[in-house]
Design an enzyme around this catalytic site. Structure first.
Site, PDB file in Angstrom:
ATOM      1  CG  ASN A 151       7.640  72.394  69.180  1.00 18.96           C
ATOM      2  OD1 ASN A 151       7.983  71.236  69.391  1.00 18.96           O
ATOM      3  ND2 ASN A 151       7.869  73.370  70.024  1.00 18.96           N
ATOM      4  CE  LYS A 152       6.964  70.767  63.549  1.00 19.14           C
ATOM      5  NZ  LYS A 152       8.201  71.228  62.966  1.00 19.14           N
ATOM      6  CG  ASN A 153       1.134  77.089  62.709  1.00 21.09           C
ATOM      7  OD1 ASN A 153       1.918  77.393  63.620  1.00 21.09           O
ATOM      8  ND2 ASN A 153       1.162  77.680  61.528  1.00 21.09           N
TER       9      ASN A 153
END
Ligand SMILES: *Cc1c(COP(=O)(O)O)cnc(C)c1O
Length: 440
Positions: free
Chosen positions: A213-215
């Site tokens: 889910n992270k950048n």
């Protein structure tokens, strides 16, 4: 005007939730920022590791040094002396607090809007989490931090929530003044800056996550940065098997300062290969989200009655989330339900458009292990540890932090995918306008 035309106009204004025609039918793209940018580069670097038969970082047939390269990239990006790849952001938090020597008798101050890993890292070390309220930036309030510091306070965990920071400069100054250690959690804001300074360059230590889910993402993975050699060496030993390694990559248990207990959280070269390719794209991924988000936000600003999370430095926002605030809890819920009906929702299983209370383990009062003071061991440790008796009256349930309670009830969150089209953006704005015309 003909009867048919009048009916049309009324139909056009009817909200989808009332049986009208939705603004869009296609779900919004799943947020997962890095995933949309995965391709050739990730495949090429991963292939190099596998072709060389060398997925372990410290030795092997023909090591490709992917983890070394990833660490070097982050040292430069964040302007730090040391970087250490690990296998998750959760592990990075435990390792960092462990490196600081946090344990029973200590309390670590953290905001009530966080991720569950922040609090588990503290409890698993035997220390006490002390909740601090947020302010309108949705990050830790410096004023409340001052109120909450006690003689037991050892460290502050500042969590850069939902894509960008809050008053990190003020919190850094308070930590210096009070002699508290500062750990930054940059898991949700990788690539973000504050007044030109990268997040992750303020604290004694900072952690990143490369979960999906992270950048940027390698599926799993994390990283720690710091400037202090001793702290780095403690992190290194803890992330591995409790000891240093020599130049040949072999364990060296002789140094008395680093005879510790390891967590087995090394980064695999396969993970590092993916993370390295993603890190090289991070600025582009972040720019795509920031551009979309602020294009949408500029339009939504014109809607009377709609409020927003306060963002101190828009140029430094990494952009994956847009937080709106409504006049009441009831309106926040109804507004969000109406937006979803207009097609402002994600594919099943994704989180695209939520009211804040639905945001699960991001709120302290939604974490049952915390509100019930759960323990891994049968004796109730660390809550029952005599050195932690000072915290017997500490509260973790709803009602502990007024601003967290209020923002969870009146806030809503929209994820901004890294691949939104101009049409997606325009339809998001159109749906907000349509719903606001009826509800605000
Ligand atoms: C995702 C996240 C973590 C944990 O990262 P993992 O790699 O999933 O273990 C920690 N802190 C915050 C704020 C996060 O959002």
């Amino acid at each position: 005007m003909s009867r048919a035309k009048t009916n049309n106009r009324q139909n056009a204004e009817l909200l989808a939730i009332e049986g009208g025609k939705p603004v869009r039918k296609q779900p919004l793209p799943w947020e997962l920022p890095g995933a949309h940018w995965m391709g050739e580069e990730e495949a090429r670097l991963t292939d190099r590791v596998l072709q060389a038969g060398s997925p372990f970082r410290f030795y092997g047939l023909k090591p490709q040094h992917m983890t070394d390269k990833l660490e070097e990239l982050f040292r430069k990006r964040i302007n730090r002396r040391y970087a250490l790849g690990v296998n998750s952001g959760t592990a990075a938090l435990s390792i960092s607090l462990g490196a600081l020597g946090i344990g029973p008798g200590d309390e670590v101050l953290l905001p009530g809007y966080f991720w569950v890993s922040c609090v588990s890292a503290i409890v698993r070390l035997g220390a006490i989490p002390k909740l601090v309220d947020i302010d309108d930036t949705f990050c830790m309030s410096p004023e409340d931090l001052r109120q909450k510091i006690t003689p037991h306070s050892r460290a502050v965990l500042f969590v850069h929530m939902s894509g960008c920071t809050g008053h990190i400069d003020q919190v850094t100054a308070i930590c210096r003044e009070k002699g508290l250690k500062l750990v930054e959690d940059v898991a949700q804001a990788n690539g973000a800056t504050f007044k030109g300074k990268p997040l992750g360059s303020f604290g004694d230590l900072a952690i990143f996550s490369f979960q999906l889910n992270k950048n940027m993402s390698s599926g799993e993975g994390g990283l720690i940065v710091c400037d202090d050699e001793h702290l780095y060496k403690r992190c290194f030993a803890i992330h591995d098997l409790g000891y240093a390694r020599n130049a040949a990559g072999r364990l060296d248990p002789t140094d008395e300062r680093y005879q510790l207990w390891g967590m087995g959280c090394r980064m695999s070269e396969v993970t590092a290969a993916v993370a390295l390719a993603q890190a090289r794209k991070l600025d582009r991924i972040v720019r795509a989200m920031r551009t979309s988000k602020w294009a949408i936000r500029r339009e939504l600003k014109k809607i009377p009655g709609l409020q927003f999370r306060r963002i101190l430095d828009p140029a430094g926002d990494s952009g994956p989330f847009l937080i709106t605030i409504y006049p009441s809890a009831d309106i926040a819920r109804r507004f969000t339900d109406a937006l979803r009906a207009e097609g402002i929702r994600g594919v099943p299983g994704s989180t695209a458009c939520l009211y804040m209370e639905e945001w699960g383990l991001h709120w302290h009062f939604n974490v049952p292990s915390l509100t019930h003071r759960r323990s891994l061991s049968s004796d109730g440790w660390p809550w029952t540890h005599p050195a932690n008796a000072f915290a017997a009256e500490y509260r973790y349930d709803r009602g502990t932090l007024p601003m967290c309670d209020d923002m969870a009830r009146r806030g809503a969150l929209l994820t901004i995918a890294s691949c939104l089209t101009a049409k997606d953006r325009q339809e998001i704005v159109q749906a907000f306008r349509k719903v606001a015309a009826k509800m605000l």
